[in-house]
Scaffold this active site. Sequence first.
Site, PDB file in Angstrom:
ATOM      1  N   CYS A 110      -8.308 -27.698  11.973  1.00 40.53           N
ATOM      2  CA  CYS A 110      -9.511 -28.526  11.945  1.00 40.53           C
ATOM      3  C   CYS A 110      -9.186 -30.012  11.861  1.00 40.53           C
ATOM      4  CB  CYS A 110     -10.410 -28.115  10.779  1.00 40.53           C
ATOM      5  SG  CYS A 110     -11.067 -26.443  10.969  1.00 40.53           S
ATOM      6  N   GLY A 145       0.955   3.844   2.139  1.00 42.35           N
ATOM      7  CA  GLY A 145       1.228   4.496   3.419  1.00 42.35           C
ATOM      8  C   GLY A 145       0.188   5.532   3.788  1.00 42.35           C
ATOM      9  N   GLY A 146      -0.602   5.965   2.814  1.00 47.18           N
ATOM     10  CA  GLY A 146      -1.570   7.034   3.057  1.00 47.18           C
ATOM     11  C   GLY A 146      -2.560   6.705   4.160  1.00 47.18           C
ATOM     12  N   ASP A 179       0.863  -1.180   0.000  1.00 44.85           N
ATOM     13  CA  ASP A 179       0.000   0.000   0.000  1.00 44.85           C
ATOM     14  C   ASP A 179       0.899   1.230   0.000  1.00 44.85           C
ATOM     15  OD1 ASP A 179       0.923   0.287   2.563  1.00 44.85           O
ATOM     16  OD2 ASP A 179      -1.010   0.025   3.534  1.00 44.85           O
ATOM     17  N   ASP A 214      -8.019  -7.293  -0.087  1.00 43.15           N
ATOM     18  CA  ASP A 214      -7.160  -7.516   1.079  1.00 43.15           C
ATOM     19  C   ASP A 214      -7.972  -7.130   2.296  1.00 43.15           C
ATOM     20  OD1 ASP A 214      -6.770  -4.452   0.669  1.00 43.15           O
ATOM     21  OD2 ASP A 214      -5.932  -4.865   2.640  1.00 43.15           O
ATOM     22  N   CYS A 264     -13.386 -28.746   6.811  1.00 43.64           N
ATOM     23  CA  CYS A 264     -12.176 -27.976   6.515  1.00 43.64           C
ATOM     24  C   CYS A 264     -10.939 -28.868   6.636  1.00 43.64           C
ATOM     25  CB  CYS A 264     -12.065 -26.794   7.476  1.00 43.64           C
ATOM     26  SG  CYS A 264     -10.589 -25.796   7.221  1.00 43.64           S
ATOM     27  N   HIS A 317      -6.511 -21.385   9.915  1.00 41.83           N
ATOM     28  CA  HIS A 317      -7.872 -21.776   9.518  1.00 41.83           C
ATOM     29  C   HIS A 317      -8.552 -20.661   8.710  1.00 41.83           C
ATOM     30  CE1 HIS A 317     -12.010 -23.071   9.459  1.00 41.83           C
ATOM     31  NE2 HIS A 317     -12.299 -21.843   9.850  1.00 41.83           N
ATOM     32  N   GLY A 342     -11.353   3.867   0.070  1.00 46.53           N
ATOM     33  CA  GLY A 342     -12.282   4.678   0.857  1.00 46.53           C
ATOM     34  C   GLY A 342     -13.622   4.028   1.117  1.00 46.53           C
ATOM     35  N   GLN A 369     -11.259   7.411  -5.532  1.00 45.79           N
ATOM     36  CA  GLN A 369     -11.802   7.923  -4.267  1.00 45.79           C
ATOM     37  C   GLN A 369     -13.133   8.620  -4.544  1.00 45.79           C
ATOM     38  OE1 GLN A 369     -10.934   7.324  -1.268  1.00 45.79           O
ATOM     39  NE2 GLN A 369      -8.838   6.514  -1.402  1.00 45.79           N
ATOM     40  N   CYS A 379      -7.768 -27.730   6.970  1.00 44.18           N
ATOM     41  CA  CYS A 379      -6.614 -27.008   7.524  1.00 44.18           C
ATOM     42  C   CYS A 379      -6.091 -27.729   8.772  1.00 44.18           C
ATOM     43  CB  CYS A 379      -6.989 -25.560   7.845  1.00 44.18           C
ATOM     44  SG  CYS A 379      -7.656 -25.336   9.502  1.00 44.18           S
TER      45      CYS A 379
HETATM   46 ZN   LIG Z   1      -9.969 -25.218   9.350  1.00 47.22          ZN
END
Ligand SMILES: [Zn+2]
Length: 377
Positions: free
Chosen positions: A311, A96-97, A94, A268, A306, A337, A218, A191, A308
Amino acid sequence: MSPIPFQFQIVATDGAARRGRIHTAHGVIDTPAFMPVGTAGTVKAMMPDAVAQTGAQIVLGNTYHLMLRPGAERVARLGGLHKFMNWPLPILTDSGGFQVMSLAKLRRIDERGVVFQSHIDGSSHELTPERSTEIQHLLDADITMCFDECTPFPVEEKAAAESMRLSMRWAERCRAAFKERPGYALFGIVQGSIYPDLRVESAEKLKSIGFDGYAIGGLAVGEGQETMLRMLDVTVPLLTENRPRYLMGVGKPDDLVSSVLRGIDMFDCVLPTRSGRTGQAFTRRGTVNLRNARHLDDPRPLDEMCSCPACRGFSRAYLHHLWRAEELLFHTLLTWHNLHYYQELMARLRQAITVGKLAEFVAGFREEQALGDIEPL
Ligand SMILES: [Zn+2]
């Protein structure tokens, strides 16, 4: 072999939604994509290869944090951010703003840029469009973001217009300061707060300057999902079709799904990683609060579907115990997870677009989310 140019290919579409591929200097990103946030050169509590194992192909680094500590010039001397944090895949930074305006003590903001005091040690620093672009170059970000003013919310239309126009003048300066290299890209940021006319003006201005991708900034600042989606309806159709579109700082699983439906390619958000500190897990059946005492004796996994490590290997009772005992492993397991869940959601969205069944997928997704967590034992 000549380096691969930055490129965005649209592989399939379903309505406004796109399944694409972004080619960068450090690899390919399948879109729609979710980028985990690696604020200070680390996705908190996760080893880089674990982040990649969740399916992430790109992470986000924060210019503000890295310029203050350890410093952009130092990172550059040490071989750039990819090497420094041992993440060989693409990185977006990003500008920095946002952090300058949310974390630092502001000393001055004017046409030139922003002077601020570090939240770490009070030292004085300046960020301008030119310096922000230079820092992102020093970090070796595959995707550099334009330095913009973070418009406060709520804000009157007149103030929002002034803020947006300042950001557009800064965007021109970022474009001029950006050093073109094959595989590297500069994104402009639309923006205009919640004012459709300003969003249109901003999108048109950025297009006239010309960027490798377009972000929408924004939003998700308290305006509510309905208003956010209305702003996407106004903005997205104006953006150059064959360039990636990135909705910044968003969001909850339903926000991602609703935005993909409208043609957003990149996201993100700190939600899946910050949850280690709040005990909130995202699952196919909505959110689960692992702080809740209902899990004390529950031998079942967080989400039985799941795959992962949290889990597969551990019970809700154990995760709850880790939370109560303030154990560090809680952060790792819950982050793992949640990132796994987000990446799997993106993979399922990509697959649904590819086979032209996005509407069915979204209906099923919402039905499952509405079920809520499994009944307590
Ligand atoms: Zn999981």
